[in-house]
Enzyme design. Structure first.
Site, PDB file in Angstrom:
ATOM      1  CE  LYS A 119      -2.112   3.004   2.126  1.00 41.49           C
ATOM      2  NZ  LYS A 119      -1.885   4.442   1.805  1.00 41.49           N
ATOM      3  CB  CYS A 159      12.866   8.250   9.275  1.00 39.73           C
ATOM      4  SG  CYS A 159      13.974   7.196   8.331  1.00 39.73           S
ATOM      5  CD  GLU A 202       9.401  11.898  12.593  1.00 40.07           C
ATOM      6  OE1 GLU A 202       8.238  11.458  12.655  1.00 40.07           O
ATOM      7  OE2 GLU A 202      10.294  11.340  11.955  1.00 40.07           O
ATOM      8  CD  GLU A 228      12.855   0.157   9.973  1.00 38.05           C
ATOM      9  OE1 GLU A 228      13.269   1.254  10.391  1.00 38.05           O
ATOM     10  OE2 GLU A 228      13.521  -0.890  10.035  1.00 38.05           O
TER      11      GLU A 228
HETATM   12  P1  NAP Z   1       1.967   7.942   8.134  1.00 39.24           P
HETATM   13  O1  NAP Z   1       1.033   9.065   8.136  1.00 39.24           O
HETATM   14  O2  NAP Z   1       2.125   7.146   9.374  1.00 39.24           O
HETATM   15  O3  NAP Z   1       1.553   7.019   6.904  1.00 39.24           O
HETATM   16  C1  NAP Z   1       2.345   5.929   6.477  1.00 39.24           C
HETATM   17  C2  NAP Z   1       1.492   4.964   5.689  1.00 39.24           C
HETATM   18  O4  NAP Z   1       0.491   4.413   6.552  1.00 39.24           O
HETATM   19  C3  NAP Z   1       0.740   5.605   4.536  1.00 39.24           C
HETATM   20  O5  NAP Z   1       0.700   4.712   3.442  1.00 39.24           O
HETATM   21  C4  NAP Z   1      -0.639   5.792   5.142  1.00 39.24           C
HETATM   22  O6  NAP Z   1      -1.653   5.899   4.182  1.00 39.24           O
HETATM   23  C5  NAP Z   1      -0.782   4.528   5.946  1.00 39.24           C
HETATM   24  N1  NAP Z   1      -1.805   4.574   7.006  1.00 39.24           N
HETATM   25  C6  NAP Z   1      -2.299   5.661   7.642  1.00 39.24           C
HETATM   26  N2  NAP Z   1      -3.213   5.288   8.565  1.00 39.24           N
HETATM   27  C7  NAP Z   1      -3.292   3.938   8.507  1.00 39.24           C
HETATM   28  C8  NAP Z   1      -4.057   2.968   9.211  1.00 39.24           C
HETATM   29  N3  NAP Z   1      -4.907   3.300  10.177  1.00 39.24           N
HETATM   30  N4  NAP Z   1      -3.899   1.659   8.898  1.00 39.24           N
HETATM   31  C9  NAP Z   1      -3.017   1.304   7.946  1.00 39.24           C
HETATM   32  N5  NAP Z   1      -2.271   2.178   7.229  1.00 39.24           N
HETATM   33  C10 NAP Z   1      -2.395   3.480   7.521  1.00 39.24           C
HETATM   34  O7  NAP Z   1       3.451   8.439   7.770  1.00 39.24           O
HETATM   35  P2  NAP Z   1       3.851   9.449   6.619  1.00 39.24           P
HETATM   36  O8  NAP Z   1       3.419  10.808   7.007  1.00 39.24           O
HETATM   37  O9  NAP Z   1       3.465   8.893   5.294  1.00 39.24           O
HETATM   38  O10 NAP Z   1       5.453   9.341   6.705  1.00 39.24           O
HETATM   39  C11 NAP Z   1       6.226  10.065   7.598  1.00 39.24           C
HETATM   40  C12 NAP Z   1       6.607   9.218   8.803  1.00 39.24           C
HETATM   41  O11 NAP Z   1       7.296   8.037   8.374  1.00 39.24           O
HETATM   42  C13 NAP Z   1       7.594   9.952   9.695  1.00 39.24           C
HETATM   43  O12 NAP Z   1       7.242   9.720  11.028  1.00 39.24           O
HETATM   44  C14 NAP Z   1       8.921   9.292   9.371  1.00 39.24           C
HETATM   45  O13 NAP Z   1       9.899   9.386  10.369  1.00 39.24           O
HETATM   46  C15 NAP Z   1       8.490   7.877   9.130  1.00 39.24           C
HETATM   47  N6  NAP Z   1       9.483   7.141   8.359  1.00 39.24           N
HETATM   48  C16 NAP Z   1      10.230   6.181   8.993  1.00 39.24           C
HETATM   49  C17 NAP Z   1      11.218   5.514   8.296  1.00 39.24           C
HETATM   50  C18 NAP Z   1      12.076   4.470   8.947  1.00 39.24           C
HETATM   51  O14 NAP Z   1      12.742   3.723   8.231  1.00 39.24           O
HETATM   52  N7  NAP Z   1      12.119   4.368  10.264  1.00 39.24           N
HETATM   53  C19 NAP Z   1      11.428   5.798   6.957  1.00 39.24           C
HETATM   54  C20 NAP Z   1      10.642   6.778   6.350  1.00 39.24           C
HETATM   55  C21 NAP Z   1       9.669   7.448   7.056  1.00 39.24           C
HETATM   56  P3  NAP Z   1      -2.128   7.367   3.700  1.00 39.24           P
HETATM   57  O15 NAP Z   1      -0.904   8.034   3.182  1.00 39.24           O
HETATM   58  O16 NAP Z   1      -3.126   7.115   2.669  1.00 39.24           O
HETATM   59  O17 NAP Z   1      -2.678   8.007   4.922  1.00 39.24           O
END
Ligand code: NAP
Length: 479
Positions: free
Chosen positions: A172, A282, A383, A247
């Protein structure tokens, strides 16, 4: 105008409901395309296809699976220019930075293809009258949910380890930037048996949640924010016992000791903050911790460097920083500028929309630096995932470690000193999963990446990740 499709059961399809989500260029707010808005019924169809394909896929030799994965990597390289252009317009990341992501996507697949014969079991001398062996078996259908900041890199990476281990996959992509996943879907359709990879686009609350709650999907890997990671753990637990790796986010410290050259630290602090990704990484070192003896000299040089960052059209090779990825994200990041001011931090540079006609529309925020930051402030604890750097001054090492470990996060840390004993003391004391000494930002496949504390669970980018898509089975052969 790009109209991308999902990949379900080897077919490029729209959502069953016929609903679409618009893709906007964050630099201009103009519509650049649309992609299907999947719901539970689409995820169910993807699961049926994935389950049907998985047994035959797992029965192939690991060499055959690796061969097909390498073809996916080659397909990505062949279409690299197209992927790059779509990705830049969809994410707002600059073309000069984004180029590396397409290569990383192919490299991640090749790395796991290269581990083909590493899915090994053991022989264990548990008794003298049996041959005791363990074998590793795939889970079956794996669900992978990825974030917006490196869309093609994460979507491609997401396929590799589960497939190599003999699983089929449902991916997804993020709602803010799903268009490149449409190209990946076309490549996978061409190179892989139908159903082995399924790419389902749509909102997290519908498509993502349907993956998490599917009773047939026991193994889920999520990359994204802490709140979503927690929500996924809760939803999954309502359905069954699931193996979830996470992650998640970071609030990463960069600690500079007194023996460092201020010019060098100013340079690496700007790099490590990932202003060139608008801070949307991240691993960004968003907490800069300077020893008091070098504080003034570093800050003078750092502010000059930040002032010289060239914001502009992400498609222009000379641009060094683009807009934030979406309106909602932009609003949240801007609210953190206000939070910094409210908490009494000193705004040293940035904090506003840049001036000029080119920036009237779009989600633009200047690179921003706050001084006089203390560990209780929101900008020190949360963050932000935007171009906001918080700077601390320290004098006592124990105090520096206390600040470094004072957040709920523990993803990366960057330590700068020429004294190896000091460096190792810091590396051992700081509660983060990935530590650079005299370096920052670089990832090395083969070295496990992942977070301590609320930054995650599990490790990726190494053989741990490959094996995490298998279950151990013990077999006892009576002799
Ligand atoms: P996010 O809002 O948590 O969304 C990540 C993914 O989860 C998206 O595909 C989102 O879909 C989906 N999602 C949202 N709500 C969900 C639910 N209830 N059930 C299942 N899936 C759901 O994160 P983001 O804003 O895209 O990314 C930024 C975050 O990612 C930051 O916190 C960053 O630090 C972290 N990150 C971590 C790493 C690592 O390797 N540790 C790497 C990159 C990024 P939608 O987009 O359609 O809402």
């Amino acid at each position: 105008m790009i109209e991308s499709r999902m990949l379900i059961g080897g077919e490029l399809v729209a959502a069953k409901s016929g609903e679409w989500i618009d893709s906007l260029n964050p630099a201009t707010e103009e519509k650049i395309g649309r992609f299907p808005s999947a719901a539970k019924e689409d995820v169910d169809a993807a699961y049926v296809a994935a389950e049907a394909a998985q047994v035959k896929w797992a029965a192939l030799s690991s060499g055959d699976r690796a061969h097909m994965l390498r073809n996916v990597a080659a397909g990505l390289r062949q279409r690299a220019d197209e992927v790059l252009r779509v990705e830049v317009m969809d994410t707002g990341n600059t073309i000069s930075k984004m180029k590396a992501d397409v290569e990383h996507a192919a490299h991640a697949i090749e790395y796991f293809a290269g581990l083909a014969t590493e899915i090994k079991g053991e022989t264990v001398p548990a008794s003298s009258d049996n041959l005791h062996i363990t074998i590793r078996e795939p889970y079956g259908v794996v669900g992978r949910i990825v974030p917006f900041n490196h869309p093609i890199k994460f979507a491609a990476h997401a396929l590799a380890a589960p497939l190599m281990a003999g699983n089929s996959v449902i991916v997804k992509p993020p709602e803010q930037s799903s268009l490149s996943a449409g190209i990946l879907a076309e490549i996978c359709k061409q190179e892989l048996p139908p159903g082995v990879v399924n790419i389902v686009t749509g909102y997290g609350r519908s498509a993502g949640d349907a993956i998490v709650r599917h009773s047939g999907i026991k193994r889920i890997a999520f990359t994204g924010s802490v709140p979503t990671g927690l929500a996924i753990q809760r939803s999954a637990a309502e359905i069954g016992v699931k193996c979830i790796t996470l992650e998640l986010g970071g609030k990463n410290p960069l600690i500079a000791y007194p023996d460092q050259d201020p010019e060098k630290i100013a340079e690496v602090a700007v790099q490590a903050m990932n202003f060139s990704w608008q801070g949307q990484s991240c691993g960004s070192a968003s907490r800069l911790m300077l020893h008091e003896s070098i504080y003034d000299a570093v800050m003078e040089k750092l502010l000059k460097r930040v002032a010289s960052i060239k914001m502009g059209d992400p498609l222009d090779a000379g641009s060094q920083m683009g807009p934030l990825n979406s309106k909602a994200h932009y609003d949240r990041v801007c609210s953190m500028v206000q939070a910094g001011l409210d908490d009494g931090a000193k705004l040293l540079i940035g904090g506003k929309r840049p001036e000029g006609d080119a920036f009237k529309k779009g989600y633009w925020l200047q690179p921003t630096v706050f001084g006089n930051v203390t560990s209780e402030m929101r900008i020190a604890r949360e963050e932000i995932f935007g171009p906001i750097l918080s700077v601390f001054k320290w004098s006592d090492e124990a105090e520096a470690f206390r600040i470094a470990n004072s957040t709920e996060y523990g993803l990366t840390a960057s330590i700068w000193t020429n004294d190896i004993k000091t460096a190792m003391r810091a590396a051992r004391t700081i509660k983060s999963g990935y530590i650079w000494i005299n370096n920052n930002s670089a990832h090395y496949y083969g070295m496990p990446f992942g977070g301590f504390k609320n930054s995650g669970l599990g490790r990726e980018e190494g053989s741990d990740e490959l094996l995490s898509y298998t279950e151990n089975k013990s077999i006892h052969i009576k002799l």
